[in-house]
Write a protein that holds these residues in place. Structure first.
Motif, PDB file in Angstrom:
ATOM      1  N   ASP A 174       0.825  -1.211   0.000  1.00 56.25           N
ATOM      2  CA  ASP A 174       0.000   0.000   0.000  1.00 56.25           C
ATOM      3  C   ASP A 174       0.858   1.260   0.000  1.00 56.25           C
ATOM      4  O   ASP A 174       0.447   2.317   0.485  1.00 56.25           O
ATOM      5  CB  ASP A 174      -0.950  -0.002   1.203  1.00 56.25           C
ATOM      6  CG  ASP A 174      -2.058  -1.028   1.030  1.00 56.25           C
ATOM      7  OD1 ASP A 174      -2.472  -1.263  -0.121  1.00 56.25           O
ATOM      8  OD2 ASP A 174      -2.511  -1.589   2.034  1.00 56.25           O
ATOM      9  N   THR A 175       2.031   1.147  -0.560  1.00 58.12           N
ATOM     10  CA  THR A 175       2.941   2.287  -0.690  1.00 58.12           C
ATOM     11  C   THR A 175       3.015   2.686  -2.156  1.00 58.12           C
ATOM     12  O   THR A 175       3.193   1.838  -3.035  1.00 58.12           O
ATOM     13  CB  THR A 175       4.346   1.923  -0.171  1.00 58.12           C
ATOM     14  OG1 THR A 175       4.244   1.549   1.205  1.00 58.12           O
ATOM     15  CG2 THR A 175       5.307   3.088  -0.318  1.00 58.12           C
ATOM     16  N   PHE A 176       2.869   3.981  -2.377  1.00 62.47           N
ATOM     17  CA  PHE A 176       2.959   4.548  -3.716  1.00 62.47           C
ATOM     18  C   PHE A 176       4.077   5.589  -3.698  1.00 62.47           C
ATOM     19  O   PHE A 176       4.489   6.062  -2.645  1.00 62.47           O
ATOM     20  CB  PHE A 176       1.629   5.206  -4.101  1.00 62.47           C
ATOM     21  CG  PHE A 176       0.517   4.219  -4.320  1.00 62.47           C
ATOM     22  CD1 PHE A 176       0.091   3.894  -5.598  1.00 62.47           C
ATOM     23  CD2 PHE A 176      -0.107   3.608  -3.237  1.00 62.47           C
ATOM     24  CE1 PHE A 176      -0.931   2.973  -5.792  1.00 62.47           C
ATOM     25  CE2 PHE A 176      -1.129   2.687  -3.424  1.00 62.47           C
ATOM     26  CZ  PHE A 176      -1.543   2.373  -4.704  1.00 62.47           C
ATOM     27  N   VAL A 177       4.559   5.946  -4.868  1.00 62.28           N
ATOM     28  CA  VAL A 177       5.597   6.953  -4.994  1.00 62.28           C
ATOM     29  C   VAL A 177       4.992   8.167  -5.682  1.00 62.28           C
ATOM     30  O   VAL A 177       4.357   8.046  -6.727  1.00 62.28           O
ATOM     31  CB  VAL A 177       6.793   6.410  -5.809  1.00 62.28           C
ATOM     32  CG1 VAL A 177       7.821   7.483  -6.034  1.00 62.28           C
ATOM     33  CG2 VAL A 177       7.413   5.224  -5.101  1.00 62.28           C
ATOM     34  N   ALA A 178       5.186   9.339  -5.076  1.00 62.60           N
ATOM     35  CA  ALA A 178       4.674  10.592  -5.639  1.00 62.60           C
ATOM     36  C   ALA A 178       5.714  11.176  -6.588  1.00 62.60           C
ATOM     37  O   ALA A 178       6.848  11.411  -6.205  1.00 62.60           O
ATOM     38  CB  ALA A 178       4.360  11.580  -4.527  1.00 62.60           C
TER      39      ALA A 178
END
Length: 145
Positions: free
Chosen positions: A96-100
């Motif tokens: 549930d980790t995304f990169v901005a």
């Protein structure tokens, strides 16, 4: 470099070579950025998927420091818009980790910002956390979109 050279001459110090000093500083800075990027990439767990469909992350999140942040599904990806209008594309990193990937140069760094979504006891998305510079932002989900 010029100011250092003037001070060296004024104070009677043995002047260094400002070009060599500048190149050494630049190479050290580039090495630090490269090493930080490698550590960032090494922390990625490949082959994972988000816990939810992308629509489940969409919503308005609120933080006392930054105010409202809006996560939207835009085609096959998520976007994040901060209260001041700063925007980023969110790319899945792991779990549930995304990169901005920020549109605003102010928020860009040598590598990207991780945005971590949290869940409540029933498995629903209830918040997000990210770090911008020295600010740690923990936002609570107020409403889905």
């Amino acid at each position: 470099m010029i100011a250092s050279r003037i001070l060296d001459v004024y104070l009677g110090a043995q002047p260094g070579d400002p070009v060599d000093d500048g190149l050494a500083d630049r190479e050290a800075a580039e090495r630090q950025v490269r090493e930080a990027r490698e550590r960032f990439e090494a922390g990625r767990i490949r082959g994972t998927r988000p816990s939810h469909r992308l629509e489940a992350y969409a919503g308005t999140y609120t933080d006392s420091l930054r105010g409202p942040m809006v996560v939207r599904r835009d085609g096959g990806r998520l976007t994040l818009q901060m209260g001041g209008g700063e925007r980023a594309e969110l790319e899945h990193w792991h779990y549930d980790t995304f990169v901005a990937r920020w549109h605003t140069p102010l928020y860009r760094s040598a590598f990207a910002t991780k945005v971590v979504f949290s869940q409540d006891a029933d498995g629903g998305v209830n918040g997000l956390a990210l770090a911008l510079g020295r600010d740690s932002i923990t936002a609570r989900r107020e409403a889905p979109l």
